[in-house]
Scaffold this motif. Structure first.
Motif, PDB file in Angstrom:
ATOM      1  N   THR A  28      10.100  -4.280 -31.239  1.00  0.00           N
ATOM      2  CA  THR A  28      11.206  -3.854 -30.377  1.00  0.00           C
ATOM      3  C   THR A  28      10.742  -3.065 -29.160  1.00  0.00           C
ATOM      4  OG1 THR A  28      11.560  -1.944 -31.804  1.00  0.00           O
ATOM      5  CG2 THR A  28      12.923  -3.887 -32.217  1.00  0.00           C
ATOM      6  N   SER A  53      15.668   0.250 -19.878  1.00  0.00           N
ATOM      7  CA  SER A  53      15.389   1.321 -20.838  1.00  0.00           C
ATOM      8  C   SER A  53      15.945   2.665 -20.385  1.00  0.00           C
ATOM      9  CB  SER A  53      13.883   1.439 -21.067  1.00  0.00           C
ATOM     10  OG  SER A  53      13.214   1.653 -19.843  1.00  0.00           O
ATOM     11  N   LYS A  71      23.864  -0.426 -25.019  1.00  0.00           N
ATOM     12  CA  LYS A  71      22.813  -0.572 -26.026  1.00  0.00           C
ATOM     13  C   LYS A  71      22.767   0.653 -26.903  1.00  0.00           C
ATOM     14  CE  LYS A  71      17.859  -1.509 -26.493  1.00  0.00           C
ATOM     15  NZ  LYS A  71      16.555  -1.599 -25.787  1.00  0.00           N
ATOM     16  N   ASP A  72      22.661   0.452 -28.183  1.00  0.00           N
ATOM     17  CA  ASP A  72      22.466   1.524 -29.148  1.00  0.00           C
ATOM     18  C   ASP A  72      20.982   1.496 -29.524  1.00  0.00           C
ATOM     19  OD1 ASP A  72      22.232   3.127 -31.431  1.00  0.00           O
ATOM     20  OD2 ASP A  72      24.269   2.685 -32.073  1.00  0.00           O
ATOM     21  N   ASN A  73      20.217   2.396 -28.937  1.00  0.00           N
ATOM     22  CA  ASN A  73      18.770   2.380 -29.160  1.00  0.00           C
ATOM     23  C   ASN A  73      18.402   2.687 -30.602  1.00  0.00           C
ATOM     24  OD1 ASN A  73      17.901   1.744 -26.476  1.00  0.00           O
ATOM     25  ND2 ASN A  73      18.422   3.831 -25.866  1.00  0.00           N
ATOM     26  N   ALA A  74      19.188   3.516 -31.264  1.00  0.00           N
ATOM     27  CA  ALA A  74      18.894   3.860 -32.655  1.00  0.00           C
ATOM     28  C   ALA A  74      19.025   2.638 -33.561  1.00  0.00           C
ATOM     29  CB  ALA A  74      19.826   4.960 -33.127  1.00  0.00           C
ATOM     30  N   LYS A  75      19.934   1.748 -33.210  1.00  0.00           N
ATOM     31  CA  LYS A  75      20.169   0.554 -34.019  1.00  0.00           C
ATOM     32  C   LYS A  75      19.485  -0.677 -33.438  1.00  0.00           C
ATOM     33  CE  LYS A  75      24.707   2.023 -35.733  1.00  0.00           C
ATOM     34  NZ  LYS A  75      26.160   1.673 -35.829  1.00  0.00           N
ATOM     35  N   ASN A  76      18.817  -0.513 -32.298  1.00  0.00           N
ATOM     36  CA  ASN A  76      18.193  -1.662 -31.614  1.00  0.00           C
ATOM     37  C   ASN A  76      19.196  -2.795 -31.434  1.00  0.00           C
ATOM     38  OD1 ASN A  76      15.524  -0.598 -31.285  1.00  0.00           O
ATOM     39  ND2 ASN A  76      15.193  -0.963 -33.470  1.00  0.00           N
ATOM     40  N   THR A  77      20.379  -2.441 -31.016  1.00  0.00           N
ATOM     41  CA  THR A  77      21.462  -3.415 -30.872  1.00  0.00           C
ATOM     42  C   THR A  77      22.052  -3.359 -29.470  1.00  0.00           C
ATOM     43  OG1 THR A  77      21.985  -3.290 -33.227  1.00  0.00           O
ATOM     44  CG2 THR A  77      23.662  -4.220 -31.781  1.00  0.00           C
TER      45      THR A  77
END
Length: 122
Positions: A28, A53, A71-77
């Motif tokens: 990721t 980013s 984008k939810d970076n914690a969920k990589n979604t």
């Protein structure tokens, strides 16, 4: 490698809303830039929206004010909230990712999902 899996497509009446999701897995760190593309039958794939980013976003003119990428970076979604949908938004929507790429140059994106169908009825 990077795996991208889209979900959330479907059929909706004109004026309706849908939210697409794209879950990233694998390397990721290569998904610093993520985006959404679409391809309608008989047409070329076109960029819809992208997010970098640092959170900066880009939108194609034909979706400005109607679609929102996040984008939810914690969920990589990755998400695409689509409001005020029009019949001309009907297409297969693809999630894409890479370290760096320009929204309007599909060939610069190295990682692609399998696509999810969005159909907007008039």
């Amino acid at each position: 490698q990077v795996q991208l899996v889209e979900s959330g497509g479907g059929s909706v009446q004109a004026g309706g809303s849908l939210r697409l999701s794209c879950a990233a897995s694998g390397y990721t760190y290569r998904t610093k830039c993520m985006g959404w593309f679409r391809q309608a039958p008989g047409k070329e794939r076109e960029g819809v929206a992208a997010i970098d980013s640092d959170g900066s976003t880009s939108y194609a003119d034909f979706v400005k004010g109607r679609f929102t990428i996040s984008k939810d970076n914690a969920k990589n979604t990755l998400y695409l909230q689509m409001n005020s949908l029009k019949p001309e938004d009907t297409a297969v929507y693809y999630c894409a990712a890479d370290l760096s790429a320009r929204l309007w140059v599909a060939s610069e994106w190295g990682y692609w999902g399998q696509g999810t169908q969005v159909t907007v009825a008039s």
